[in-house]
Scaffold this active site. Structure first.
Site, PDB file in Angstrom:
ATOM      1  N   ARG A 267       0.836  -1.221   0.000  1.00  0.00           N
ATOM      2  CA  ARG A 267       0.000   0.000   0.000  1.00  0.00           C
ATOM      3  C   ARG A 267       0.865   1.262   0.000  1.00  0.00           C
ATOM      4  NH1 ARG A 267      -1.678   2.277   4.473  1.00  0.00           N
ATOM      5  NH2 ARG A 267      -2.071   0.374   5.652  1.00  0.00           N
TER       6      ARG A 267
ATOM      7  N   ASP B 241      -8.242  17.554 -14.645  1.00  0.00           N
ATOM      8  CA  ASP B 241      -8.555  16.191 -15.079  1.00  0.00           C
ATOM      9  C   ASP B 241      -8.191  16.126 -16.569  1.00  0.00           C
ATOM     10  OD1 ASP B 241      -9.693  13.831 -16.019  1.00  0.00           O
ATOM     11  OD2 ASP B 241     -11.236  13.842 -14.471  1.00  0.00           O
TER      12      ASP B 241
ATOM     13  N   LYS C  16      -9.094   4.820 -19.133  1.00  0.00           N
ATOM     14  CA  LYS C  16      -9.356   5.321 -20.487  1.00  0.00           C
ATOM     15  C   LYS C  16      -8.118   5.165 -21.371  1.00  0.00           C
ATOM     16  CE  LYS C  16     -13.192   6.609 -18.481  1.00  0.00           C
ATOM     17  NZ  LYS C  16     -13.601   5.589 -17.565  1.00  0.00           N
TER      18      LYS C  16
END
Ligand code: LCS
Length: 396
Positions: free
Chosen positions: A61, A186, A211
């Site tokens: 993590r 973004d 994407k």
């Protein structure tokens, strides 16, 4: 020794960015370090790793060689200080909100952002005393008027999903910094190949890796790339402790997909430009929005801040929603599915799908009309895509 990528072109950087962590066997492919934790040599070594006196992996993590290779590679493409990979694009968006907003602070955002980026703020973060104003950031006066003394975050999406409106990144960086706020962009619709917000003054560039970066419609992921070390340290600390991190296998898949990013983007853009021109000239089309069209109200801004026009098109068919449905139900090559940026063409209806969770009045105020169809153009043959649209349009 790894290749020095300074001054190298985008195709060379996409191909070679990121150090291969395998220094033992010389593997050309990056290994998957599928482990949750790492063994210390002895107690003092463990303590030194935790205190930061010695560099070393501790726990996945917090860091992992496969994940770090992907983070290094994408940072190289965005020309930033550092990158942090996240479990999804929304995990990246939420990490931004958690890092830069506190009870009593305010953010300004693009009204036509991806639906969940807006709804998670208006429905969830608002419960913690955070305030927000979503405005048309294509209009800089609306941005200036929305900024308040307590505004700590300006969050823009350009081109916006799904209106394909553009926001001037350099101008927003100036406005944000004058107010002591950070600017987060973004950059999902452009990918690092076609737009580099950090070079234009943004503090953080964000991607849904789901994407273009992954590009194969088989992985969900996100990434944040910062311009400075300070922002990197702040975000890394929040993400490591809140746990929205990527896993090693996910990173390996994404790195593999990313190696063809520039080829896919180039081909998709060539198709999109021609299809946008074809649609614009078609008698059954009401309007088309694509930054590469001269009719796009911000075509000049597109040429100035983007390195290409991308492969996302929005359009409306004459006859509104019913005519739009005829197109969605009858095209054979673009698949009727949400998401974008994969090798294959996808088509969808934002008002009832990706942006259904935005109340109608807010959706219409953001120009996401009921008849708007969003077309994510893929890498198929142009002639086949055009013939397919032609047969569907003939049915209206
Ligand atoms: N930012 C943008 C611009 C997006 O388009 C999406 C997802 C996200 C962030 C969130 O990323 P995720 O968590 O899904 O990786 N956009 C979608 C869309 O337009 N259709 O399906 C998902």
């Amino acid at each position: 020794m790894s290749l020095d990528l300074k001054g190298k072109g985008i195709n060379t950087r996409v191909t070679h960015a990121g150090k291969n962590p395998d220094t033992v066997h010389g593997s050309v492919g990056v290994p998957i370090y599928q482990t949750s934790t790492f063994k210390f040599r002895d107690a003092d070594h463990g303590a030194r790793c935790f205190s930061g006196e010695e560099k070393g992996y501790i726990y996945t993590r917090i860091g992992n060689p496969t994940i770090n290779t992907f983070e290094e590679a994408v940072t190289e493409l965005e020309q930033g200080f550092g990158g942090i990979a996240t479990a999804s694009g929304m995990a990246a968006v939420c990490a931004i909100y958690m890092t830069y907003l506190s009870a009593g602070s305010h953010m300004v955002g693009t009204d036509a952002v991806y639906g969940s980026s807006r709804m998670v703020m208006e429905n969830e973060f608002s419960r913690f005393g955070v305030e927000s104003s979503f405005v048309d950031t294509a209009d800089l006066d609306q941005v200036r008027n929305a900024m308040r003394p307590d505004t700590t975050l300006l969050f823009i999406e350009t081109p916006a999903n799904p209106t394909i409106k553009l926001t001037d990144i350099a101008a927003c960086a100036k406005i944000a910094h004058e107010h002591g706020a950070v600017l987060v962009v973004d950059n999902t619709f452009m990918s690092p190949v076609l737009q580099n917000p950090l070079k234009l003054g943004a503090d953080v560039s964000l991607h849904s890796i789901t994407k273009y970066i992954n590009g194969h419609t088989d992985v969900v992921g996100g990434v944040l790339i910062t311009r400075t070390e300070d922002e990197f340290v702040r975000l890394k600390s929040v993400i490591n402790s809140t746990g929205g991190t990527m896993d090693p296998h996910q990173s390996w898949l994404v790195l593999r997909g990313m190696r063809t990013l520039s080829l896919r983007v180039e081909r998709g853009e060539q198709n999109a430009q021609k299809l946008a021109e074809y649609l614009e000239a078609h008698p059954r089309i009401e309007w088309v929005r694509y930054p590469g069209l001269k009719s796009h109200p911000q075509h000049d801004l597109a040429k100035q801040q983007m390195l290409g026009f991308g492969s996302m098109i929005s359009f409306e068919v004459k006859g509104g929603v019913e005519a739009g449905k005829t197109i969605l139900n009858n095209v054979k090559i673009p698949q009727l599915a949400v998401s974008l940026g994969g090798y294959e063409s996808l088509i969808q209806h934002p008002a009832s799908m990706t942006h259904h969770n935005i109340p109608k009045d807010k959706r219409l105020a953001a120009d996401i009309t009921d008849g708007l169809v969003r077309f994510a153009v893929g890498t198929e043959d142009l002639a086949d895509l055009q013939a397919d649209l032609e047969q569907a349009l003939a049915l209206i």
